[in-house]
Structure formats: structure tokens, C-alpha cells
Design an enzyme around this catalytic site. Sequence first.
Site, PDB file in Angstrom:
ATOM      1  N   SER A 335       0.795  -1.232   0.000  1.00  0.00           N
ATOM      2  CA  SER A 335       0.000   0.000   0.000  1.00  0.00           C
ATOM      3  C   SER A 335       0.826   1.279   0.000  1.00  0.00           C
ATOM      4  CB  SER A 335      -0.949   0.004   1.203  1.00  0.00           C
ATOM      5  OG  SER A 335      -1.918  -1.018   1.067  1.00  0.00           O
ATOM      6  N   ASP A 359     -17.369   1.769  -1.925  1.00  0.00           N
ATOM      7  CA  ASP A 359     -16.556   0.568  -1.726  1.00  0.00           C
ATOM      8  C   ASP A 359     -17.379  -0.538  -1.073  1.00  0.00           C
ATOM      9  OD1 ASP A 359     -14.615  -1.343  -1.182  1.00  0.00           O
ATOM     10  OD2 ASP A 359     -13.815  -0.259   0.555  1.00  0.00           O
ATOM     11  N   ASP A 372     -11.033  -6.308  -0.564  1.00  0.00           N
ATOM     12  CA  ASP A 372     -10.442  -5.269   0.275  1.00  0.00           C
ATOM     13  C   ASP A 372     -10.072  -5.898   1.613  1.00  0.00           C
ATOM     14  OD1 ASP A 372     -10.880  -1.868   0.152  1.00  0.00           O
ATOM     15  OD2 ASP A 372     -10.171  -2.808   1.993  1.00  0.00           O
ATOM     16  N   HIS A 378     -15.289   0.265   2.851  1.00  0.00           N
ATOM     17  CA  HIS A 378     -15.112   1.509   3.592  1.00  0.00           C
ATOM     18  C   HIS A 378     -16.193   2.547   3.281  1.00  0.00           C
ATOM     19  CE1 HIS A 378     -11.027  -0.279   3.560  1.00  0.00           C
ATOM     20  NE2 HIS A 378     -10.888   0.315   4.744  1.00  0.00           N
ATOM     21  N   CYS A 391      -7.656   2.115   1.292  1.00  0.00           N
ATOM     22  CA  CYS A 391      -8.742   1.371   0.650  1.00  0.00           C
ATOM     23  C   CYS A 391      -8.236   0.671  -0.621  1.00  0.00           C
ATOM     24  CB  CYS A 391      -9.883   2.330   0.306  1.00  0.00           C
ATOM     25  SG  CYS A 391     -11.218   1.567  -0.627  1.00  0.00           S
TER      26      CYS A 391
END
Length: 633
Positions: A335, A359, A372, A378, A391
Site C-alpha cells: 500500500s 466501496d 479489500d 469503507h 482502501c
Amino acid sequence: MSELMINQGVELRNSQLEIYHFRWRLAVATGFVILMFALLFVRFFYLQVVKYEHYHTLAEANRISIVPIVPNRGIIVDRNGVVLAHNYSAYTLEITPSKVENLTALIDDLTALIDISPKDRRRFTKLLEESRNFESLPIRTRLSDEEIARFAVNRYRFPGVEINARLFRQYPQGEMFSHVVGHIGRINQRDLEQLEADDRLSNYRGTAYLGKTGLEYSYERFLHGTTGVEEVEVDSAGRAVRSLSRTPPVSGNNLVLKLDAKLQEMVYRAFGDRRGALVAIEPETGGVLAFVSTPGFDPNLFVDGIDPQNWNELNTSLDRPMVNRALAGTYPPGSTFKPFMALAALFYGKRTPQQAISDPGQFIFGGHVFRDDKVGGHGLVDMFKSIVVSCDTYYYVLANDLGIDNISKFMAKIGFGSRTGIDIAGESAGVLPSQEWKMRRFKQKWYAGETISIGIGQGYNSYTPLQMASAIATLANDGVMFRPHIVNYVENITTAERKFIEPQPLRTLDLKPEHIAVVKNALVGVNKEGTGARAFAGAEYESAGKTGTSQVIAIKQGEKYVESRVQERHRDHALFIAYAPTDKPKIALAVVVENSGFGARAAAPIARQVFDYYLLGKQPARPAREDDSASAN
């Protein structure tokens, strides 16, 4: 009467004929003698006049011995003068194999006189295999005065064995700087060939060692110095009679680094027994403040020539201590890739900061479900939130919209997939995937589904901690990229002249200031309210960062990753990139902790300790430990 004389056997002699023969023989003899003298004169003339210079040189060589004088190698210190590499003098017991008939018997006899351990024997055997037979090789180093005296009395018993004074390299900081400072090693045949190709062989007469790795290797030309020469008159037995002339050696230059030894030590302790790497950079100059790869190794093992047992242990260890993880280790960025994906989206006009997606906790593409980390998703996610809460779904969709080639072109500008040009050898380029790369590497076309995982820093993505640190430093510096450098300046020990390694801007990214501000604001949010908030709670400065978690092995679709059920070396890597303070960044870093799970749990606490020490002078009360309550990536 004549008849009577004949009868009596008397013969008349021809005097004229005899005189003629005599004169002829005399002329031949005289001519021969003259010819011989002429030939002798010609030979003498040739030797003493025509070949005078040649034979004069040979005669002088018999009378005069040219002895090289090895220069002192330059020392290496950190920015505050802490010594990282220096020299000391010691006596060594050395054997010239070509002068010994039975090497094994000789060493056995020496062992009765001087302590020669099995380790010394193994090291000598390894050196013997790598060296030329006529070279003098050390069997024992750092002899005591008592051992020197004992051998001197018995020297006549050991032809081919000598005691020599040598300069040795020492690395007082041990393994903490092993990968960045490197080590020296004995000159082998390959080194000789390279020195000859570089026209530097003459400067290494009498020198047994040169830099093999790290700064010792990269700055060899500066550190070595210039070899001196002494002309010594010798007698017929080769013993020195007097010194005729002396050209002193020129000591090597000293290296003063940008590194902070205390910061390096603090980082090393923060890792504890975990594997990983950390690179900290000064954004405004590219100066490297800390360069840690753990575990390391003791570079002092290589000074005398490493023995086979230690060499085998280092090379077969599962922890791979010989690998410079900061420079050559490559990892999926996880990430920590997302802020740069967001910049790419703004650059190509694929997203605005306010544009949001809903999401659901997954993204389905081609029948494959990309999940996810948060079950149920989220909710509504804009660019700021996508970075703060990390996310995945936002970036799955974004990667599909951008396409692999746009991603690749943009990330190449930031330095991913290419060497930074740091002043230390051995850097890996990593892997920046593209359609062209896959065709060249695997002879296969790129599939659209492969782009999805690229968006969250997985897939074929693979970069070094140095590249990640350079990328976040560039972002902290508003898009101005500097070439990372470890050495601050090279100091001439004779003249005290300093040659600074000037900051070298590589390029300025073609990014709008408002786009950079959006991403930087989100990175501040990460450490205030997002995945890095726990690690930076109560900090006396404002920082920006991004956590990351990267997979080591793929998880089958439908299966859930449970860390406790996975073998330790197959667990996810923890990553964190950050800079501080946000108003005028003084330090930017990237940290990777191998097989330690979430970046917020394992990597971010190390970054917090680094910032606290560097910005506030705070020493950590204890090594950075995992916070089991943290669960975000």
C-alpha cells in the site's frame, strides 16, 4: 760423388720452400689472432657501448633492490567523526609456498613453536587456492612480542617463512555498518586483471588488499593512496646494505559520510532480531542519513581472509546476512504504492480529489474477486480517504482505469524500476512491470486482470527500500528528485583539502503543485487519523506517512489469510514510508520488516523512533516492538 751421397741416404733440403711454408703459416696465425681480437673488440663494443644502457640497468638491478612502500589506507568516519573503518599495524607470520618442499610438515613444525589454530589452517588453505604460488601468504596474524622473539631464534629452521609488519583494516562498529561501509579483501587473480585493464597495477605493488564491497569498493581509488618506492643497495646475498633513495607513499584520502552512526545504531537495535532494511534520506540534498540492512555480518572476518567455516555459515544461513537488503533486496511495495497511484490519477486526469467511489469491500474483474482488507468495505471513498484508510478497492478500480502502460510510464518518472545512482555498487533496478517488460521477460502478452493487483503494489511490482525512500523523499521535496549519496566529502589527508559530493538534482517531476499538495495532505492524515495514527500518537512534530503490507506468497481465491497458520518466512512483509516535519522536511525514510505482517504494527513504530531521535534527540526506551492491537495495513 753425388751418387755416393745418395747411397749414404743424405737428402738436400729446399730452404726456400720451407721459408715459404713458414711464412704462410705465420700469416694465417697472425690473421686468425687479428680476427679474434677484432671479434672480441666488436663484442666488447657491442656490450659496452651499444648495449650499455641495458646491461647497466641489469647490473644496477643486481645491486639495487626496488622496494614498494604501501600507503596508509584512508579512514572512513560518519558525519560526527565516529570512526567506521581505520588501520592498525601488526606482525604476521607468512609462508611463501614456492620456497617450501613439504607445506604440511612445515606448518606442523611451526605449530609447535607458535599457536596456529585449525581456523588459521583453513583460512590459509583457502588463500592458497585463490593465490599464486610465489606469493607470501599469512598463516597467523597479530603475533605477540613473545611469539616474534621465539620465531626469530628458530628462523633458520624454516626456509620460506618470514615475519612481516602489515597494516590491517579494522571495523570497530562491526555488523551495523557491514553493508554500507563494506570490507577489504585479499587481491585475487581477477582483481589483478582488472587493475591491469584499468592501468592501475603499478600502484598496487606490495599491496595485498583492496576494497571488495560497499564504500570500500566504490571509493577504492580515493582510499588506496599512492604507493611509494625505496631504492636499497644489497650485497651478493641479497641483504640490505644501505638506502639510496626514498619516494614516500601518499596516504589515501579519508571519507566523511552523511550517515549518523548513532542513528544507524538506534535503527539496528529497533529491528531487534527481525530481518529487514531502512533507508533514511535528507530530501533537500539526497544525503543518506541511515542505511541499514539486517541481519549484517562482521566485516572484520574478511580482513585476514575469511576461513571456509565462517564463509559457509554466512552463505548458507536462511537469514541471508550477506544480502544488502537496502540496496539489492526487492519487495512488493504494498500500500505504500497508493500515494503514487493517486498522483498518477491526478496527472492523467483520471480522478479529481473530490471524486468518490462506493466501496463494497471487493472488486470483481473477469470473474475474479479482488477483496479489500475490510470486510464490507469503507463506504464512500474519495482520494483523501483512500490513502488515509488504505482502501484497496479504490485502487483496484483506478488501476483498471489507468492501464498498465500509463502506470508504468508515470512510476518510471518517480524512479521505480531503475537504479538511483547512489554512490555504492551493487544496486538492483527492481521490477517495474509493463506490457513490453512481460513480453521481454516471459514472452507472454499482458492480461488486463494482471493490472488490478498492480494498483495496490502487488503483482509483478518489486522495488528496493532505497527506491521507496527516494520516491517519498522526492514527494516531500515537492517533486524535486536528488541522487542519493552516502559520502559527504573526500578529505585529502596531506593538504586537508575537502572535495564535497555536491547535491545532484536528477529531475523535477512534471506535477502540478496542487496535486502534490492533495497527496501530501492525505499522508499527514495517515499519521493523524489513519493507519499510522497509533504509532505517531503524541508526537511533538507533524509527520506524513503511508503504511503497507505486501504478500510473500499468493493466497488462493476464497481463502482468508491467517498469519498464525502461515510459516514465518511466508508471512507478509511490513512496510512504511514517511517524512517529517511536514512544513520543512528534514528526513524521509522507507522501512521494510520482513515477514512481520501489517506495516502499522511492525514498520511504523521503527519510523517513529527514528523521527524522535533525529528531530528531537530522544533515545528510545526500548526497541520498537509490534503492537498486536494494530490491524490495518
